[in-house]
Scaffold this motif. Structure first.
Motif, PDB file in Angstrom:
ATOM      1  N   GLY A  93      -7.568 -10.197 -25.626  1.00 29.07           N
ATOM      2  CA  GLY A  93      -8.675  -9.728 -24.577  1.00 29.07           C
ATOM      3  C   GLY A  93      -9.020 -10.865 -23.894  1.00 29.07           C
ATOM      4  N   THR A  94      -9.117 -12.198 -24.389  1.00 27.58           N
ATOM      5  CA  THR A  94      -9.288 -13.507 -23.261  1.00 27.58           C
ATOM      6  C   THR A  94      -8.127 -14.032 -22.649  1.00 27.58           C
ATOM      7  N   GLN A  95      -7.173 -13.894 -23.554  1.00 29.56           N
ATOM      8  CA  GLN A  95      -5.925 -14.692 -23.181  1.00 29.56           C
ATOM      9  C   GLN A  95      -4.598 -14.118 -23.689  1.00 29.56           C
ATOM     10  N   LEU A  96      -3.622 -14.361 -22.932  1.00 27.62           N
ATOM     11  CA  LEU A  96      -2.146 -13.999 -23.214  1.00 27.62           C
ATOM     12  C   LEU A  96      -1.796 -15.092 -24.187  1.00 27.62           C
ATOM     13  N   GLU A  97      -0.871 -14.752 -25.301  1.00 27.52           N
ATOM     14  CA  GLU A  97      -0.235 -15.819 -26.007  1.00 27.52           C
ATOM     15  C   GLU A  97       1.264 -15.136 -26.177  1.00 27.52           C
ATOM     16  N   THR A 157     -10.138  -6.786 -13.553  1.00 28.01           N
ATOM     17  CA  THR A 157      -9.509  -6.320 -14.780  1.00 28.01           C
ATOM     18  C   THR A 157      -8.166  -7.183 -14.644  1.00 28.01           C
ATOM     19  N   ILE A 158      -7.305  -7.817 -15.651  1.00 31.98           N
ATOM     20  CA  ILE A 158      -5.913  -8.096 -15.554  1.00 31.98           C
ATOM     21  C   ILE A 158      -5.458  -7.656 -16.968  1.00 31.98           C
ATOM     22  N   ASN A 159      -4.252  -6.987 -16.904  1.00 27.83           N
ATOM     23  CA  ASN A 159      -3.475  -6.374 -17.669  1.00 27.83           C
ATOM     24  C   ASN A 159      -1.992  -7.106 -17.816  1.00 27.83           C
ATOM     25  N   PHE A 160      -1.701  -7.367 -19.170  1.00 24.59           N
ATOM     26  CA  PHE A 160      -0.237  -7.935 -19.179  1.00 24.59           C
ATOM     27  C   PHE A 160       0.780  -6.762 -19.683  1.00 24.59           C
ATOM     28  N   THR A 161       2.240  -6.964 -19.349  1.00 21.88           N
ATOM     29  CA  THR A 161       3.159  -6.143 -19.939  1.00 21.88           C
ATOM     30  C   THR A 161       3.844  -6.771 -20.797  1.00 21.88           C
ATOM     31  N   ASN A 166      -5.749 -17.792  -9.195  1.00 23.17           N
ATOM     32  CA  ASN A 166      -4.567 -17.237  -8.892  1.00 23.17           C
ATOM     33  C   ASN A 166      -4.972 -15.765  -8.395  1.00 23.17           C
ATOM     34  N   ILE A 167      -5.872 -15.032  -8.548  1.00 24.20           N
ATOM     35  CA  ILE A 167      -6.176 -13.729  -8.051  1.00 24.20           C
ATOM     36  C   ILE A 167      -7.339 -13.659  -7.455  1.00 24.20           C
ATOM     37  N   THR A 168      -7.283 -13.003  -6.062  1.00 25.23           N
ATOM     38  CA  THR A 168      -8.732 -13.073  -5.380  1.00 25.23           C
ATOM     39  C   THR A 168      -8.671 -11.550  -4.958  1.00 25.23           C
ATOM     40  N   ASP A 169      -9.818 -11.303  -4.446  1.00 28.65           N
ATOM     41  CA  ASP A 169     -10.044  -9.715  -4.107  1.00 28.65           C
ATOM     42  C   ASP A 169     -11.198  -9.799  -2.814  1.00 28.65           C
ATOM     43  N   PRO A 170     -10.874  -9.527  -1.657  1.00 26.05           N
ATOM     44  CA  PRO A 170     -12.071  -9.622  -0.609  1.00 26.05           C
ATOM     45  C   PRO A 170     -13.224  -8.645  -0.793  1.00 26.05           C
ATOM     46  N   ASP A 171     -13.217  -7.566  -1.489  1.00 29.58           N
ATOM     47  CA  ASP A 171     -14.186  -6.856  -1.689  1.00 29.58           C
ATOM     48  C   ASP A 171     -15.043  -6.874  -2.930  1.00 29.58           C
ATOM     49  N   ASN A 172     -14.306  -7.492  -4.095  1.00 32.83           N
ATOM     50  CA  ASN A 172     -14.980  -7.698  -5.303  1.00 32.83           C
ATOM     51  C   ASN A 172     -14.960  -9.067  -5.875  1.00 32.83           C
ATOM     52  N   PRO A 173     -16.118  -9.385  -6.219  1.00 27.92           N
ATOM     53  CA  PRO A 173     -16.050 -10.936  -7.122  1.00 27.92           C
ATOM     54  C   PRO A 173     -15.231 -10.898  -8.367  1.00 27.92           C
ATOM     55  N   SER A 174     -14.711 -11.996  -8.756  1.00 29.34           N
ATOM     56  CA  SER A 174     -13.689 -12.062  -9.852  1.00 29.34           C
ATOM     57  C   SER A 174     -14.134 -11.299 -11.163  1.00 29.34           C
ATOM     58  N   ASN A 175     -15.617 -11.578 -11.376  1.00 23.65           N
ATOM     59  CA  ASN A 175     -15.994 -11.072 -12.848  1.00 23.65           C
ATOM     60  C   ASN A 175     -15.926  -9.424 -12.931  1.00 23.65           C
ATOM     61  N   THR A 202       8.194 -22.962 -28.171  1.00 25.23           N
ATOM     62  CA  THR A 202       6.734 -23.173 -28.205  1.00 25.23           C
ATOM     63  C   THR A 202       6.003 -21.909 -27.584  1.00 25.23           C
ATOM     64  N   THR A 203       4.718 -21.973 -27.578  1.00 25.81           N
ATOM     65  CA  THR A 203       3.862 -20.745 -27.057  1.00 25.81           C
ATOM     66  C   THR A 203       3.128 -20.975 -25.603  1.00 25.81           C
ATOM     67  N   LEU A 204       3.505 -20.097 -24.977  1.00 22.86           N
ATOM     68  CA  LEU A 204       2.541 -19.851 -23.656  1.00 22.86           C
ATOM     69  C   LEU A 204       1.087 -19.419 -23.760  1.00 22.86           C
ATOM     70  N   ILE A 205       0.319 -20.257 -23.404  1.00 23.43           N
ATOM     71  CA  ILE A 205      -1.110 -19.594 -23.444  1.00 23.43           C
ATOM     72  C   ILE A 205      -1.778 -19.485 -22.122  1.00 23.43           C
ATOM     73  N   LEU A 206      -1.969 -18.282 -21.465  1.00 21.31           N
ATOM     74  CA  LEU A 206      -2.705 -18.277 -20.242  1.00 21.31           C
ATOM     75  C   LEU A 206      -3.884 -17.368 -20.489  1.00 21.31           C
ATOM     76  N   THR A 207      -4.967 -18.079 -20.024  1.00 19.03           N
ATOM     77  CA  THR A 207      -6.303 -17.151 -20.063  1.00 19.03           C
ATOM     78  C   THR A 207      -6.723 -16.437 -18.943  1.00 19.03           C
ATOM     79  N   ARG A 208      -7.536 -15.447 -18.769  1.00 18.50           N
ATOM     80  CA  ARG A 208      -7.681 -14.479 -18.102  1.00 18.50           C
ATOM     81  C   ARG A 208      -8.510 -15.318 -17.058  1.00 18.50           C
ATOM     82  N   ALA A 209      -9.459 -15.994 -17.672  1.00 16.37           N
ATOM     83  CA  ALA A 209     -10.527 -16.769 -16.778  1.00 16.37           C
ATOM     84  C   ALA A 209      -9.723 -17.578 -15.918  1.00 16.37           C
ATOM     85  N   ASP A 210      -8.671 -18.571 -16.170  1.00 11.79           N
ATOM     86  CA  ASP A 210      -7.915 -19.205 -15.268  1.00 11.79           C
ATOM     87  C   ASP A 210      -7.263 -18.430 -14.248  1.00 11.79           C
TER      88      ASP A 210
END
Length: 448
Positions: A50-54, A35-39, A23-32, A10-18
């Motif tokens: 661009g919006t999600q990982l498949e 940026t997130i990069n997948f290897t 799962n990701i926080t930054d005390p200096d910058n809002p989430s918007n 089956t396929t894993l689908i993971l969105t950047r928004a989720d």
């Protein structure tokens, strides 16, 4: 980032928004502003929209994997973590490989018909098989998973559609996969070339010259065509106008003497032009009813009570330049076909029947000798009378591009096929001088 779990294949689908929301926080910058990069892990199918990982792991893989996820702020301060993908194994249903259609001969033991099933979870011995529509004489061996046996001779010439079924589920809840293929049976007296080589034109009533005369010209011929897809070597093949199984040859009363008038030729390795004897797909061979070793007459007429013989040179009238091969019946000088009725049997080098054509008006002059029992269900004789009594110099032809063994699909050159013929075509006259008055198409398929 917590481990992600998916089922095998089956396929894993993971969105950047989720990820940014949970799962990701930054005390200096809002989430918007992050940026997130997948290897790409280098295996399986990896797509970043661009919006999600498949991500789909390799087929049938149950080994846990990791994907690196990088998060960066606007100042390009980045952090990379490894995200684990847990793959839970699940049952893979068995899948058949494609089966090829088979051609078998009745009355002869078959080579076992095996099949291939792909199932990464089970051995073939652990699977359950079934076969539907097996013809008489064949069985499915439950141990070897093969079709075995000898097709019953009563099958004649017919086709069965067979379906294999397989499952790996115990207890049984349904079939996981099926595969369908055809078993086509041939009478043992039939050649494997049935449907590949056919008689396509016959001139059974020789041409009468255009000049006032009662003398005929012996230019009767038979045309055979390679309607298959591979070359056919005609060496040793035989074309004759009587039933070889009875051995009774055609005869005529000539000057009060019953004389054998059979048309019978066995093709040699070289035709009468000095070429070979191989027909490629779409090519034709023309066989003339004449004896080149007989330097004299081809036929005769009674003029004023006196027999008059017509002399000829074969090259003067053959006129079949479009035919790839040309043969001459070197049998008896009286070897002729009867317009009132006759039959033609085309045999391969092993004496097995390839094709059969007949025409008959039912009178005593008809030389039709019978029909091959092996062609029951193939040759339709209901329209043979329409093909009899051809006018002088006019041929009859198979008037369809298909290999239809039916008198209904034959026609005079100036006529039409019967009403029951699928895809009938208008027949044409292509022959020119020196036999311009012959209404035929020697060496050319005689339909538009």
């Amino acid at each position: 980032i917590p481990a992600q779990s998916i089922l095998e294949d089956t396929t894993l689908i993971l969105t950047r928004a989720d990820l940014l929301a949970n799962n990701i926080t930054d005390p200096d910058n809002p989430s918007n502003e992050l940026t997130i990069n997948f290897t790409d892990p280098g295996v399986g199918t990896f797509t970043d929209t661009g919006t999600q990982l498949e991500f789909t792991p390799p087929l049938n893989s149950t080994t846990d994997m990791t994907i690196d996820v990088e998060a960066c702020d606007p100042d390009l301060a980045c952090t990379t973590v490894s995200m684990t993908i847990n793959i839970t194994a699940q049952n893979d249903p068995p899948v058949f490989q494609t089966m090829s259609d088979q051609s078998l001969i009745t009355g002869q033991a078959i080579t076992p018909i095996a099949f291939v099933v792909i199932d990464p979870d089970n051995t073939q011995a652990e699977l359950v098989f079934d076969a539907l529509s097996l013809p008489l004489g064949l069985t499915l061996n439950a141990t070897t998973q093969e079709i075995l046996g000898t097709p019953d001779v009563s099958l004649g010439t017919t086709t069965f559609t067979v379906t294999y079924r397989v499952t790996d589920t115990t207890p049984f809840v349904g079939w996981d996969d099926t595969v369908t293929f055809d078993l086509t049976f041939q009478d043992p007296s039939l050649s494997p070339l049935v449907g590949s080589l056919a008689i396509t034109e016959v001139l059974s009533s020789q041409t009468v010259p255009p000049t006032p005369s009662t003398t005929g010209v012996m230019d009767e011929f038979v045309e055979i065509t390679n309607i298959g897809t591979v070359d056919i070597d005609l060496t040793g093949f035989r074309l004759l106008d009587f039933d070889l199984s009875t051995g009774v040859k055609d005869q005529m009363d000539i000057f009060g003497i019953m004389t054998v008038t059979d048309f019978d030729i066995t093709f040699g390795a070289v035709d009468d032009r000095g070429a070979g004897s191989t027909l490629s797909p779409g090519q034709t061979a023309v066989i003339w009813s004449a004896d080149p070793a007989y330097t004299g007459f081809s036929t005769f007429a009674i003029v004023g009570g006196v027999p008059v013989f017509t002399f000829f040179d074969l090259d003067d009238f053959a006129n079949a330049p479009a035919g790839q091969l040309e043969f001459v019946d070197a049998g008896a000088p009286w070897g002729v076909l009867r317009a009132e009725g006759d039959d033609l049997w085309l045999l391969d080098a092993n004496g097995k029947l390839i094709d059969f054509v007949a025409w008959s008006d039912g009178t005593a002059l008809s030389h039709k000798s019978g029909e091959p029992s092996a062609l029951t269900g193939q040759w339709d004789n209901s329209d043979e009378a329409r093909l009899a009594d051809a006018p002088d110099g006019q041929s009859i032809s198979l008037a369809t591009p298909g290999a239809v063994d039916s008198a209904d699909c034959w026609a005079f050159t100036t006529g039409t096929a019967g009403p029951g013929c699928p895809d009938p075509r208008a027949t044409v006259d292509t022959d020119t001088a020196p036999e311009g008055n012959r209404i035929s198409s020697a060496g050319v398929r005689n339909f538009s």
